[in-house]
Enzyme design. Structure first.
Site, PDB file in Angstrom:
ATOM      1  N   TRP A  15      -2.146  30.394  35.005  1.00 15.16           N
ATOM      2  CA  TRP A  15      -3.137  29.533  34.336  1.00 15.16           C
ATOM      3  C   TRP A  15      -4.447  30.289  34.123  1.00 15.16           C
ATOM      4  O   TRP A  15      -4.762  31.219  34.866  1.00 15.16           O
ATOM      5  CB  TRP A  15      -3.376  28.262  35.155  1.00 15.16           C
ATOM      6  CG  TRP A  15      -3.980  28.464  36.524  1.00 15.16           C
ATOM      7  CD1 TRP A  15      -3.292  28.671  37.696  1.00 15.16           C
ATOM      8  CD2 TRP A  15      -5.375  28.498  36.867  1.00 15.16           C
ATOM      9  NE1 TRP A  15      -4.174  28.827  38.730  1.00 15.16           N
ATOM     10  CE2 TRP A  15      -5.469  28.725  38.261  1.00 15.16           C
ATOM     11  CE3 TRP A  15      -6.553  28.352  36.150  1.00 15.16           C
ATOM     12  CZ2 TRP A  15      -6.683  28.806  38.942  1.00 15.16           C
ATOM     13  CZ3 TRP A  15      -7.770  28.443  36.826  1.00 15.16           C
ATOM     14  CH2 TRP A  15      -7.817  28.667  38.200  1.00 15.16           C
ATOM     15  N   GLU A  74     -16.985  31.466  45.548  1.00 15.79           N
ATOM     16  CA  GLU A  74     -16.035  32.148  44.654  1.00 15.79           C
ATOM     17  C   GLU A  74     -16.756  33.160  43.765  1.00 15.79           C
ATOM     18  O   GLU A  74     -16.233  34.236  43.487  1.00 15.79           O
ATOM     19  CB  GLU A  74     -15.304  31.134  43.762  1.00 15.79           C
ATOM     20  CG  GLU A  74     -14.399  30.147  44.504  1.00 15.79           C
ATOM     21  CD  GLU A  74     -13.102  30.772  44.992  1.00 15.79           C
ATOM     22  OE1 GLU A  74     -12.831  31.937  44.661  1.00 15.79           O
ATOM     23  OE2 GLU A  74     -12.358  30.085  45.723  1.00 15.79           O
ATOM     24  N   GLU A  77      -8.465  35.959  41.713  1.00 15.77           N
ATOM     25  CA  GLU A  77      -9.592  35.222  42.297  1.00 15.77           C
ATOM     26  C   GLU A  77     -10.709  34.980  41.276  1.00 15.77           C
ATOM     27  O   GLU A  77     -11.395  33.964  41.321  1.00 15.77           O
ATOM     28  CB  GLU A  77     -10.165  36.004  43.490  1.00 15.77           C
ATOM     29  CG  GLU A  77      -9.337  35.917  44.751  1.00 15.77           C
ATOM     30  CD  GLU A  77      -9.462  34.563  45.439  1.00 15.77           C
ATOM     31  OE1 GLU A  77     -10.415  33.836  45.156  1.00 15.77           O
ATOM     32  OE2 GLU A  77      -8.594  34.238  46.264  1.00 15.77           O
ATOM     33  N   HIS A  84     -11.331  31.647  39.638  1.00 18.16           N
ATOM     34  CA  HIS A  84     -11.785  30.462  40.385  1.00 18.16           C
ATOM     35  C   HIS A  84     -13.254  30.157  40.117  1.00 18.16           C
ATOM     36  O   HIS A  84     -13.618  29.036  39.765  1.00 18.16           O
ATOM     37  CB  HIS A  84     -11.563  30.654  41.899  1.00 18.16           C
ATOM     38  CG  HIS A  84     -10.119  30.877  42.243  1.00 18.16           C
ATOM     39  ND1 HIS A  84      -9.712  31.317  43.482  1.00 18.16           N
ATOM     40  CD2 HIS A  84      -8.988  30.732  41.505  1.00 18.16           C
ATOM     41  CE1 HIS A  84      -8.388  31.424  43.485  1.00 18.16           C
ATOM     42  NE2 HIS A  84      -7.932  31.084  42.293  1.00 18.16           N
ATOM     43  N   GLU A 132      -8.220  32.680  53.484  1.00 16.87           N
ATOM     44  CA  GLU A 132      -7.497  32.153  52.316  1.00 16.87           C
ATOM     45  C   GLU A 132      -6.955  30.753  52.624  1.00 16.87           C
ATOM     46  O   GLU A 132      -6.932  29.889  51.745  1.00 16.87           O
ATOM     47  CB  GLU A 132      -6.350  33.082  51.907  1.00 16.87           C
ATOM     48  CG  GLU A 132      -6.792  34.433  51.380  1.00 16.87           C
ATOM     49  CD  GLU A 132      -7.336  34.402  49.953  1.00 16.87           C
ATOM     50  OE1 GLU A 132      -7.445  33.316  49.349  1.00 16.87           O
ATOM     51  OE2 GLU A 132      -7.650  35.490  49.441  1.00 16.87           O
ATOM     52  N   THR A 143      -9.898  28.273  52.484  1.00 16.57           N
ATOM     53  CA  THR A 143     -10.280  27.892  51.109  1.00 16.57           C
ATOM     54  C   THR A 143      -9.200  27.006  50.482  1.00 16.57           C
ATOM     55  O   THR A 143      -9.514  26.110  49.708  1.00 16.57           O
ATOM     56  CB  THR A 143     -10.540  29.114  50.201  1.00 16.57           C
ATOM     57  OG1 THR A 143      -9.471  30.031  50.356  1.00 16.57           O
ATOM     58  CG2 THR A 143     -11.838  29.796  50.526  1.00 16.57           C
ATOM     59  N   ASP A 192      -3.422  28.865  44.345  1.00 13.94           N
ATOM     60  CA  ASP A 192      -3.646  30.326  44.364  1.00 13.94           C
ATOM     61  C   ASP A 192      -4.017  30.781  45.772  1.00 13.94           C
ATOM     62  O   ASP A 192      -3.511  31.786  46.272  1.00 13.94           O
ATOM     63  CB  ASP A 192      -4.835  30.715  43.459  1.00 13.94           C
ATOM     64  CG  ASP A 192      -4.488  30.726  41.967  1.00 13.94           C
ATOM     65  OD1 ASP A 192      -3.378  30.310  41.601  1.00 13.94           O
ATOM     66  OD2 ASP A 192      -5.365  31.154  41.180  1.00 13.94           O
ATOM     67  N   GLU A 193      -4.916  30.030  46.406  1.00 13.13           N
ATOM     68  CA  GLU A 193      -5.383  30.421  47.742  1.00 13.13           C
ATOM     69  C   GLU A 193      -4.209  30.447  48.723  1.00 13.13           C
ATOM     70  O   GLU A 193      -4.133  31.322  49.589  1.00 13.13           O
ATOM     71  CB  GLU A 193      -6.471  29.474  48.273  1.00 13.13           C
ATOM     72  CG  GLU A 193      -7.650  29.219  47.343  1.00 13.13           C
ATOM     73  CD  GLU A 193      -8.553  30.424  47.084  1.00 13.13           C
ATOM     74  OE1 GLU A 193      -8.162  31.551  47.407  1.00 13.13           O
ATOM     75  OE2 GLU A 193      -9.650  30.212  46.543  1.00 13.13           O
ATOM     76  N   HIS A 215      -2.216  33.583  48.272  1.00 13.23           N
ATOM     77  CA  HIS A 215      -2.940  34.728  48.848  1.00 13.23           C
ATOM     78  C   HIS A 215      -2.841  34.716  50.376  1.00 13.23           C
ATOM     79  O   HIS A 215      -2.664  35.758  51.006  1.00 13.23           O
ATOM     80  CB  HIS A 215      -4.415  34.701  48.420  1.00 13.23           C
ATOM     81  CG  HIS A 215      -4.600  34.795  46.930  1.00 13.23           C
ATOM     82  ND1 HIS A 215      -5.776  34.503  46.305  1.00 13.23           N
ATOM     83  CD2 HIS A 215      -3.734  35.148  45.946  1.00 13.23           C
ATOM     84  CE1 HIS A 215      -5.631  34.683  44.994  1.00 13.23           C
ATOM     85  NE2 HIS A 215      -4.404  35.059  44.757  1.00 13.23           N
TER      86      HIS A 215
HETATM   87 FE   LIG Z   1      -9.098  33.289  48.003  1.00 13.45          FE
HETATM   88 FE   LIG Z   2     -10.710  31.781  45.438  1.00 18.02          FE
END
Ligand SMILES: [Fe+2]
Ligand SMILES: [Fe+2]
Length: 331
Positions: free
Chosen positions: A33, A76, A113, A116, A166, A169, A198-199, A202
């Site tokens: 995305w 971020e 990242e 974000h 990670e 978040t 996403d976090e 990670h």
């Molecule tokens: Fe992150």
């Molecule tokens: Fe992030």
């Protein structure tokens, strides 16, 4: 061999796996995305109507919510600090003959990242609920101030930090998303939920790096973990300040806010530690040195200890007035 040289050897030994980590835990650039997917389409004739709707929905969200959104966004946006920090870690090299797969990981992670802060910043700008100039000043301060997370250039400590952070978040973006949805802000809800996703990926990658290091160098990995937990995992924005303020002064007020709102709490800190202990199967790690045995013992008992402390913790109920967010009447 010195502990530092062993670390470099271990980083080298794992390096061949980095490409497969990238394949497993990151999403190809052409498929993932992008911020535009979650924002009003500025090519559409409906753009202004969509923005009006976004601004109307935003009025439902209260003061603590906006403070948390702003601080999450600024955290971020300070990505240049994190990338330059990671590039400087022992065993990660972006130059010459030693240029290695780890620097590729850092670049690809940074590239994910970077979306974000981008999407959150655009949303905040459109929402009209916050003082963007103050937000921008704080962001510039935070990047200029950098951070000190107590890891030094040690890859083991840095990967403990990122494994922990990670997941932290992930939790906070997820909760902000749930709150936004509850108050009818569907677009914002989706945006935060997808960032949280996403976090999580990670987090899964970094905890895998640590697990692999435990296989190669169990005692030193255990000692590095215990050392980080003794220092406590500080948030990446711990130097947060407002315009005219001194370094770090805004951070405590923000974390009280996040605690009050239930977005990220002392109990979450304990839960993260429990998850890491369980995933790395601390109790099953063999052939530890005497001091690493002690470190394991400390880590295994730590969640219960922190739980007792967190039950006794008190947080101020008074709202601190930030320059980022004007009182908007919807507390
Ligand atoms: Fe992150
Ligand atoms: Fe992030």
């Amino acid at each position: 061999m010195s502990a530092k040289n062993v670390r470099i050897e271990v980083m080298r030994a794992i390096e061949s796996k980095v490409d497969s980590f990238i394949d497993s835990y990151l999403i190809p650039i052409e498929e993932i995305w992008q911020p535009t997917d979650f924002l009003p389409d500025n090519k559409s004739d409906k753009f202004l109507d969509d923005v009006t709707q976004l601004r109307e929905e935003a009025k439902e969200l209260g003061y603590d919510f906006w403070v948390t959104m702003v601080a999450d966004t600024i955290t971020e946006e300070a990505l240049p600090t994190y990338e330059s920090w990671l590039m400087d870690v022992e065993g990660i090299d972006q130059h010459g003959e030693n240029k290695n797969g780890w620097s590729k990981w850092v670049r690809h992670w940074t590239a994910e990242e970077n979306r974000h802060g981008d999407v959150l910043n655009k949303y905040l700008y459109l929402s009209g609920r916050v003082n963007m100039r103050e937000v921008e000043i704080t962001t510039q301060h935070l990047i200029a101030d950098g951070f000190d997370i107590g890891t030094d250039r040690d890859p083991y400590k840095n990967f403990i930090y990122t494994s922990f952070q990670e997941l932290a978040t992930n939790i906070s973006h997820k909760r902000v998303g749930q709150m936004a949805k509850k108050k009818g802000n569907l677009l914002l809800g989706k945006m935060c939920t997808i960032i949280a996703g996403d976090e999580m990926r990670h987090h899964l990658a970094y905890r895998e790096f640590v697990k692999t290091i435990f296989e190669h160098d169990p005692s030193q990995m255990m000692l590095a973990f215990a050392d980080m937990m003794k220092k406590k995992i500080v948030m990446p924005a711990h130097f947060l300040r407002e315009s005219g303020g001194s370094i770090g002064t805004a951070f405590e007020n923000f974390s009280n806010c996040a605690q009050r709102l239930g977005v990220y709490t002392a109990q979450d800190y304990v839960e993260i530690l429990k998850k890491l202990n369980a995933y790395w199967e601390l109790d099953n790690i063999r052939s530890l040195s005497d001091d690493a045995e002690k470190a394991r013992d400390y880590l295994m008992k730590l969640p219960a200890r922190l739980e007792r402390i967190s039950e006794r913790m008190k947080f101020p109920e008074d709202q601190y007035h930030f320059k980022w967010v004007e009182a908007n009447g919807t507390l």
